[in-house]
Design a protein around this motif. Structure first.
Motif, PDB file in Angstrom:
ATOM      1  N   LYS A  75       7.701   3.732  -1.736  1.00  0.00           N
ATOM      2  CA  LYS A  75       8.836   2.933  -1.289  1.00  0.00           C
ATOM      3  C   LYS A  75       9.130   3.200   0.180  1.00  0.00           C
ATOM      4  O   LYS A  75       9.340   2.263   0.962  1.00  0.00           O
ATOM      5  CB  LYS A  75      10.061   3.261  -2.141  1.00  0.00           C
ATOM      6  CG  LYS A  75      11.297   2.488  -1.774  1.00  0.00           C
ATOM      7  CD  LYS A  75      12.464   2.903  -2.632  1.00  0.00           C
ATOM      8  CE  LYS A  75      13.736   2.287  -2.103  1.00  0.00           C
ATOM      9  NZ  LYS A  75      14.918   2.862  -2.714  1.00  0.00           N
ATOM     10  N   LYS A  76       9.144   4.463   0.580  1.00  0.00           N
ATOM     11  CA  LYS A  76       9.368   4.813   1.985  1.00  0.00           C
ATOM     12  C   LYS A  76       8.271   4.246   2.876  1.00  0.00           C
ATOM     13  O   LYS A  76       8.534   3.753   3.969  1.00  0.00           O
ATOM     14  CB  LYS A  76       9.427   6.337   2.154  1.00  0.00           C
ATOM     15  CG  LYS A  76      10.645   6.972   1.580  1.00  0.00           C
ATOM     16  CD  LYS A  76      11.805   6.709   2.482  1.00  0.00           C
ATOM     17  CE  LYS A  76      12.907   7.671   2.149  1.00  0.00           C
ATOM     18  NZ  LYS A  76      14.047   7.489   2.988  1.00  0.00           N
ATOM     19  N   TYR A  77       7.027   4.334   2.404  1.00  0.00           N
ATOM     20  CA  TYR A  77       5.908   3.809   3.171  1.00  0.00           C
ATOM     21  C   TYR A  77       6.041   2.306   3.369  1.00  0.00           C
ATOM     22  O   TYR A  77       5.829   1.786   4.466  1.00  0.00           O
ATOM     23  CB  TYR A  77       4.598   4.140   2.461  1.00  0.00           C
ATOM     24  CG  TYR A  77       3.382   3.543   3.119  1.00  0.00           C
ATOM     25  CD1 TYR A  77       2.898   4.053   4.323  1.00  0.00           C
ATOM     26  CD2 TYR A  77       2.721   2.463   2.548  1.00  0.00           C
ATOM     27  CE1 TYR A  77       1.794   3.497   4.931  1.00  0.00           C
ATOM     28  CE2 TYR A  77       1.620   1.902   3.149  1.00  0.00           C
ATOM     29  CZ  TYR A  77       1.155   2.421   4.338  1.00  0.00           C
ATOM     30  OH  TYR A  77       0.065   1.865   4.934  1.00  0.00           O
ATOM     31  N   ARG A  78       6.401   1.595   2.322  1.00  0.00           N
ATOM     32  CA  ARG A  78       6.557   0.145   2.423  1.00  0.00           C
ATOM     33  C   ARG A  78       7.707  -0.240   3.349  1.00  0.00           C
ATOM     34  O   ARG A  78       7.631  -1.227   4.084  1.00  0.00           O
ATOM     35  CB  ARG A  78       6.759  -0.449   1.038  1.00  0.00           C
ATOM     36  CG  ARG A  78       5.496  -0.451   0.220  1.00  0.00           C
ATOM     37  CD  ARG A  78       5.700  -1.077  -1.143  1.00  0.00           C
ATOM     38  NE  ARG A  78       4.471  -0.975  -1.908  1.00  0.00           N
ATOM     39  CZ  ARG A  78       4.418  -0.623  -3.174  1.00  0.00           C
ATOM     40  NH1 ARG A  78       5.533  -0.372  -3.836  1.00  0.00           N
ATOM     41  NH2 ARG A  78       3.264  -0.534  -3.796  1.00  0.00           N
ATOM     42  N   GLU A  79       8.783   0.529   3.303  1.00  0.00           N
ATOM     43  CA  GLU A  79       9.901   0.263   4.203  1.00  0.00           C
ATOM     44  C   GLU A  79       9.498   0.465   5.664  1.00  0.00           C
ATOM     45  O   GLU A  79       9.845  -0.342   6.530  1.00  0.00           O
ATOM     46  CB  GLU A  79      11.092   1.165   3.863  1.00  0.00           C
ATOM     47  CG  GLU A  79      11.791   0.790   2.590  1.00  0.00           C
ATOM     48  CD  GLU A  79      12.861   1.796   2.201  1.00  0.00           C
ATOM     49  OE1 GLU A  79      13.048   2.804   2.931  1.00  0.00           O
ATOM     50  OE2 GLU A  79      13.507   1.580   1.166  1.00  0.00           O
ATOM     51  N   ARG A  80       8.782   1.545   5.946  1.00  0.00           N
ATOM     52  CA  ARG A  80       8.310   1.790   7.312  1.00  0.00           C
ATOM     53  C   ARG A  80       7.352   0.701   7.760  1.00  0.00           C
ATOM     54  O   ARG A  80       7.387   0.256   8.901  1.00  0.00           O
ATOM     55  CB  ARG A  80       7.600   3.146   7.401  1.00  0.00           C
ATOM     56  CG  ARG A  80       8.507   4.284   7.671  1.00  0.00           C
ATOM     57  CD  ARG A  80       7.718   5.497   8.065  1.00  0.00           C
ATOM     58  NE  ARG A  80       6.553   5.671   7.211  1.00  0.00           N
ATOM     59  CZ  ARG A  80       6.229   6.779   6.586  1.00  0.00           C
ATOM     60  NH1 ARG A  80       6.980   7.838   6.725  1.00  0.00           N
ATOM     61  NH2 ARG A  80       5.160   6.859   5.829  1.00  0.00           N
ATOM     62  N   ARG A  81       6.472   0.296   6.868  1.00  0.00           N
ATOM     63  CA  ARG A  81       5.491  -0.735   7.196  1.00  0.00           C
ATOM     64  C   ARG A  81       6.165  -2.071   7.473  1.00  0.00           C
ATOM     65  O   ARG A  81       5.800  -2.790   8.391  1.00  0.00           O
ATOM     66  CB  ARG A  81       4.501  -0.859   6.058  1.00  0.00           C
ATOM     67  CG  ARG A  81       3.302  -1.667   6.391  1.00  0.00           C
ATOM     68  CD  ARG A  81       2.291  -1.568   5.285  1.00  0.00           C
ATOM     69  NE  ARG A  81       1.105  -2.302   5.648  1.00  0.00           N
ATOM     70  CZ  ARG A  81       0.130  -2.552   4.829  1.00  0.00           C
ATOM     71  NH1 ARG A  81       0.195  -2.117   3.583  1.00  0.00           N
ATOM     72  NH2 ARG A  81      -0.919  -3.211   5.217  1.00  0.00           N
TER      73      ARG A  81
END
Length: 171
Positions: A160-166
């Protein structure tokens, strides 16, 4: 959760100077015991769930010894062990007894609990085998399910954090 664990571990250096913790300071200041890495946290959670089913009132000392010996996160392990408290101990151990009785093929017996030495000597007699087997089975199952769920939740959170950053970087 991470902020809470960091706050607890920040107090460790203040506790190190206490007279009753000085002999253990070398072990308690090991950075692996306070690390916020996935492996240490998920294993500590699983181990804490397993220790919850130990039928003796030694959960916290056992948790600290296991954490130091296996290099697991102390704060997570002790917090997980606190799930079994005076309000939850009866349903947890009764469930363990029922699981052990089912595993041995015994018919669960009705009993009246009283916190006394006589009850421990004479009232626990016919129930100790299913109770201890149930505690072992429940400890293994709770530990395994706790480890799997903690791993899955941790990975879900990271994704989830990775997708938000992306999404932020592509916008």
């Amino acid at each position: 959760m991470r902020i809470l664990i960091r706050n607890l571990s920040g107090r460790l250096h203040a506790l190190r100077d206490r007279w009753y913790l000085r002999p253990f300071g070398r072990w308690l200041l090991d950075s692996r015991l306070w690390s916020m890495q996935r492996r240490g946290i998920t294993r500590a959670f699983a181990t804490g769930l397993g220790i919850c089913f130990v039928p003796l009132p030694i959960h916290i000392p056992a948790a600290i010894l296991v954490a130091v010996g296996a290099r697991l996160n102390v704060a997570v392990l002790v917090a997980t062990v606190m799930l079994v408290n005076p309000l939850t101990v009866v349903p947890v151990y009764y469930t363990a007894y029922r699981v052990g009785a089912a595993a041995l093929g015994f018919e669960p017996q009705r009993f009246h609990f009283s916190l006394s030495w006589d009850w421990l000597q004479y009232g626990l007699g016919p129930m100790w085998k299913p109770f201890l087997l149930g505690c072992a089975i429940c400890a293994a199952c709770a530990g395994l399910l706790g480890w799997i769920s903690a791993e899955l939740l941790w990975r879900r959170h990271v994704l989830k954090k990775y997708r938000e950053r992306r999404a932020l970087s592509s916008a």
